[in-house]
Design a protein around this motif. Sequence first.
Motif, short mmCIF file in Angstrom:
data_model
loop_
_atom_site.label_atom_id
_atom_site.label_comp_id
_atom_site.label_asym_id
_atom_site.label_seq_id
_atom_site.Cartn_x
_atom_site.Cartn_y
_atom_site.Cartn_z
N VAL A 24 -17.00 -28.07 -8.31
CA VAL A 24 -17.85 -28.18 -9.43
C VAL A 24 -16.87 -28.90 -10.69
O VAL A 24 -17.23 -29.48 -11.36
N LEU A 25 -15.43 -28.83 -10.35
CA LEU A 25 -14.67 -29.68 -11.23
C LEU A 25 -14.98 -30.89 -11.01
O LEU A 25 -14.67 -31.92 -11.76
N GLY A 26 -15.09 -31.40 -9.45
CA GLY A 26 -15.39 -32.77 -9.45
C GLY A 26 -16.71 -33.20 -10.20
O GLY A 26 -16.69 -34.37 -10.60
N ILE A 27 -17.50 -32.46 -10.43
CA ILE A 27 -18.94 -32.69 -10.85
C ILE A 27 -18.62 -32.86 -12.57
O ILE A 27 -19.15 -33.90 -13.45
N VAL A 28 -17.97 -31.80 -12.96
CA VAL A 28 -17.49 -31.71 -14.31
C VAL A 28 -16.71 -33.27 -14.78
O VAL A 28 -16.97 -33.67 -15.94
N PHE A 29 -15.81 -33.29 -14.15
CA PHE A 29 -14.89 -34.48 -14.44
C PHE A 29 -15.49 -35.77 -14.38
O PHE A 29 -15.04 -36.78 -14.63
N ALA A 30 -16.57 -35.74 -13.40
CA ALA A 30 -17.27 -37.02 -13.22
C ALA A 30 -17.76 -37.52 -14.55
O ALA A 30 -17.99 -39.04 -14.74
N PHE A 31 -18.13 -36.92 -15.70
CA PHE A 31 -18.73 -37.26 -16.75
C PHE A 31 -17.60 -37.70 -17.89
O PHE A 31 -17.75 -38.49 -18.66
N CYS A 32 -16.57 -37.31 -17.64
CA CYS A 32 -15.09 -37.61 -18.69
C CYS A 32 -14.13 -38.32 -18.08
O CYS A 32 -13.60 -39.30 -18.76
N CYS A 33 -14.18 -38.39 -17.07
CA CYS A 33 -12.81 -39.13 -16.10
C CYS A 33 -13.09 -39.13 -14.76
O CYS A 33 -12.64 -38.50 -13.72
N SER A 34 -14.02 -40.40 -14.39
CA SER A 34 -14.62 -40.57 -12.88
C SER A 34 -13.66 -40.35 -11.98
O SER A 34 -13.75 -40.00 -10.87
N PRO A 35 -12.62 -41.25 -11.92
CA PRO A 35 -11.42 -41.10 -10.94
C PRO A 35 -11.05 -39.73 -10.59
O PRO A 35 -10.85 -39.62 -9.33
N LEU A 36 -10.85 -38.89 -11.52
CA LEU A 36 -10.46 -37.83 -11.23
C LEU A 36 -11.84 -36.70 -10.73
O LEU A 36 -11.45 -35.97 -9.75
N GLY A 37 -12.71 -36.97 -10.90
CA GLY A 37 -13.86 -36.56 -10.34
C GLY A 37 -14.15 -36.90 -8.78
O GLY A 37 -14.41 -35.87 -8.13
N ILE A 38 -13.64 -37.98 -8.59
CA ILE A 38 -13.47 -38.46 -7.10
C ILE A 38 -12.46 -37.79 -6.38
O ILE A 38 -12.96 -37.29 -5.27
N VAL A 39 -11.44 -37.35 -6.93
CA VAL A 39 -10.33 -36.85 -6.39
C VAL A 39 -10.74 -35.48 -6.12
O VAL A 39 -10.60 -34.86 -4.90
N PHE A 40 -11.41 -34.74 -6.95
CA PHE A 40 -11.65 -33.39 -6.92
C PHE A 40 -12.85 -33.29 -5.79
O PHE A 40 -12.91 -32.29 -5.08
N GLY A 41 -13.74 -34.17 -5.68
CA GLY A 41 -14.66 -34.32 -4.55
C GLY A 41 -14.19 -34.50 -3.19
O GLY A 41 -14.72 -33.86 -2.26
N LYS A 53 -17.36 -24.67 5.74
CA LYS A 53 -18.57 -24.48 4.61
C LYS A 53 -19.30 -25.69 4.45
O LYS A 53 -19.01 -26.79 5.01
N GLU A 54 -20.50 -25.71 3.72
CA GLU A 54 -21.17 -26.80 3.51
C GLU A 54 -20.65 -27.79 2.52
O GLU A 54 -20.05 -27.20 1.51
N PRO A 55 -20.34 -28.96 2.75
CA PRO A 55 -19.64 -29.94 1.65
C PRO A 55 -20.68 -30.51 0.72
O PRO A 55 -20.39 -31.49 0.03
N THR A 56 -21.69 -29.81 0.39
CA THR A 56 -22.72 -30.47 -0.53
C THR A 56 -22.15 -30.76 -1.90
O THR A 56 -22.44 -31.96 -2.41
N LEU A 57 -21.35 -29.86 -2.42
CA LEU A 57 -20.81 -30.17 -3.93
C LEU A 57 -19.83 -31.45 -3.82
O LEU A 57 -19.73 -31.99 -4.74
N GLY A 58 -18.80 -31.41 -2.77
CA GLY A 58 -18.12 -32.64 -2.44
C GLY A 58 -18.92 -33.93 -2.70
O GLY A 58 -18.35 -34.69 -3.28
N TYR A 59 -19.94 -33.78 -1.89
CA TYR A 59 -20.53 -35.21 -1.82
C TYR A 59 -21.45 -35.52 -3.07
O TYR A 59 -21.24 -36.79 -3.64
N ILE A 60 -21.79 -34.56 -3.75
CA ILE A 60 -22.60 -34.82 -5.28
C ILE A 60 -21.38 -35.21 -6.27
O ILE A 60 -21.68 -36.21 -7.00
N ALA A 61 -20.21 -34.58 -6.14
CA ALA A 61 -18.88 -34.90 -7.00
C ALA A 61 -18.63 -36.51 -6.61
O ALA A 61 -18.54 -37.20 -7.81
N ILE A 62 -18.63 -36.81 -5.54
CA ILE A 62 -18.03 -38.19 -5.23
C ILE A 62 -19.11 -39.17 -5.68
O ILE A 62 -19.06 -40.06 -6.26
#
Length: 89
Positions: A24-41, A53-62
């Motif tokens: 979720v942090l990766g998805i949120v930071f994708a909109f304001c700081c994309s490199p940080l969104g990639i790191v969280f993903g 667990k399923e890595p779906t949110l990580g893939y979406i964030a990246i």
Amino acid sequence: MTTPPPYYGPPAQPANDKTTLWGVLGIVFAFCCSPLGIVFGILSLMEAKKVGKEPTLGYIAIGLSALLFVVGIVLNVTGVLGGLTGGKS
């Protein structure tokens, strides 16, 4: 004679893993700081692999972070972003 209690399946996974948090942090930071969104993903993917667990949110964030990063670069290079914000291009 007593009947045994019903069986509801295996117990739920522990709630102390951070897969959802990082995703979720990766998805949120994708909109304001994309490199940080990639790191969280990536952190979400690593945590999902660790706890099983399923890595779906990580893939979406990246994916979303990478897409918005590329769009930001294209808008900067073409000067469209400067025109939208009122700056000189």
